[in-house]
Design a protein around this motif. Structure first.
Motif, short mmCIF file in Angstrom:
data_model
loop_
_atom_site.label_atom_id
_atom_site.label_comp_id
_atom_site.label_asym_id
_atom_site.label_seq_id
_atom_site.Cartn_x
_atom_site.Cartn_y
_atom_site.Cartn_z
N PRO A 103 36.22 43.61 34.34
CA PRO A 103 35.37 42.45 34.58
C PRO A 103 35.69 41.65 35.84
O PRO A 103 34.83 40.94 36.35
CB PRO A 103 35.57 41.59 33.34
CG PRO A 103 36.89 41.98 32.81
CD PRO A 103 37.08 43.43 33.16
N SER A 104 36.93 41.76 36.39
CA SER A 104 37.26 40.85 37.49
C SER A 104 38.07 41.42 38.65
O SER A 104 38.09 40.84 39.72
CB SER A 104 38.02 39.64 36.92
OG SER A 104 39.24 40.05 36.35
N GLN A 106 39.27 43.27 41.89
CA GLN A 106 38.72 43.87 43.11
C GLN A 106 39.87 44.32 43.98
O GLN A 106 40.80 43.55 44.25
CB GLN A 106 37.83 42.89 43.88
CG GLN A 106 36.53 42.61 43.18
CD GLN A 106 35.59 41.78 44.03
OE1 GLN A 106 35.81 41.56 45.21
NE2 GLN A 106 34.51 41.32 43.42
N HIS A 142 41.37 40.56 44.28
CA HIS A 142 41.09 39.63 43.18
C HIS A 142 41.75 40.22 41.94
O HIS A 142 41.57 41.39 41.63
CB HIS A 142 39.58 39.46 42.96
CG HIS A 142 39.26 38.33 42.04
ND1 HIS A 142 39.21 38.47 40.67
CD2 HIS A 142 39.00 37.03 42.29
CE1 HIS A 142 38.92 37.32 40.13
NE2 HIS A 142 38.79 36.42 41.07
N GLY A 144 43.32 40.30 37.77
CA GLY A 144 42.82 40.30 36.41
C GLY A 144 43.47 41.41 35.61
O GLY A 144 44.39 42.08 36.07
#
Length: 190
Positions: A103-104, A106, A142, A144
């Motif tokens: 989901p998060s 990158q 990013h 997560g």
């Protein structure tokens, strides 16, 4: 080219030079890599600058299957990859490609393959190791959580460059490739 896939396994090791153990999930920290993994490191940390662009490593399950077909008893994490993938054609991605995982997360593709200065246990068993040619490295843009079954999607194709990749790493890979090409053609190597 297949631009989507799934996470088959997530793997971590607290020390360099060893296989990584499969985990139920990993946490990726922006500009750092996999929390708790020996290869994580900040780009700004000058002590780790030579490898800081290799924060997260990926290897396709198909590459591991090739080693298995050659007679090796190997599994996810044995090539020290953080994420074992299925479905996505990793080797078709140029430097600078941004992939999303789950989901998060990158990641930006920062290096394809590596130069193996010290031969690993797999090399000694097989006389070769696939990771220096087929493993790919990313910078965490990013963070997560990532777990098996998460989707992988190409968000943006790269242009063949990554600002996080030091020129020395690119030069080292180019020299290795030239030597392998000369060796394949029967020419003397330096």
């Amino acid at each position: 080219m297949q631009s989507t896939g799934t996470v088959r396994s997530v793997n971590v090791a607290p020390k360099k030079g060893q296989s990584k153990s499969p985990a139920s999930r990993i946490n990726i920290k922006e500009n750092w890599g996999v929390v708790g993994d020996a290869h994580a490191g900040m780009l700004e940390d000058s002590r780790h600058r030579s490898w800081a662009h290799r924060q997260v490593s990926l290897l396709a399950w198909a590459s591991i299957c090739k080693a298995r077909e050659a007679g090796l008893d190997v599994k996810e994490g044995d090539f020290a990859e953080n994420i074992t993938t299925e479905g996505i054609d990793l080797l078709a991605l140029p430097l600078g490609t941004i992939v999303g995982i789950g989901p998060s997360v990158q990641l930006e593709l920062s290096q394809i393959g590596k130069v193996c200065h010290t031969k690993c246990a797999i090399y000694h068993l097989m006389g070769d190791c696939i990771f220096p040619r087929e493993g790919i490295f990313f910078v965490a843009r990013h963070g997560g959580e990532v777990k098996p079954g998460d989707g992988i999607t190409v968000i943006e194709m790269g242009n063949g460059t990554c600002s996080a990749t030091p020129q020395a790493a690119l030069d080292e890979l180019a020299e290795r490739d030239a030597q392998e090409c000369a060796k394949a053609e029967g020419a003397p190597t330096l």
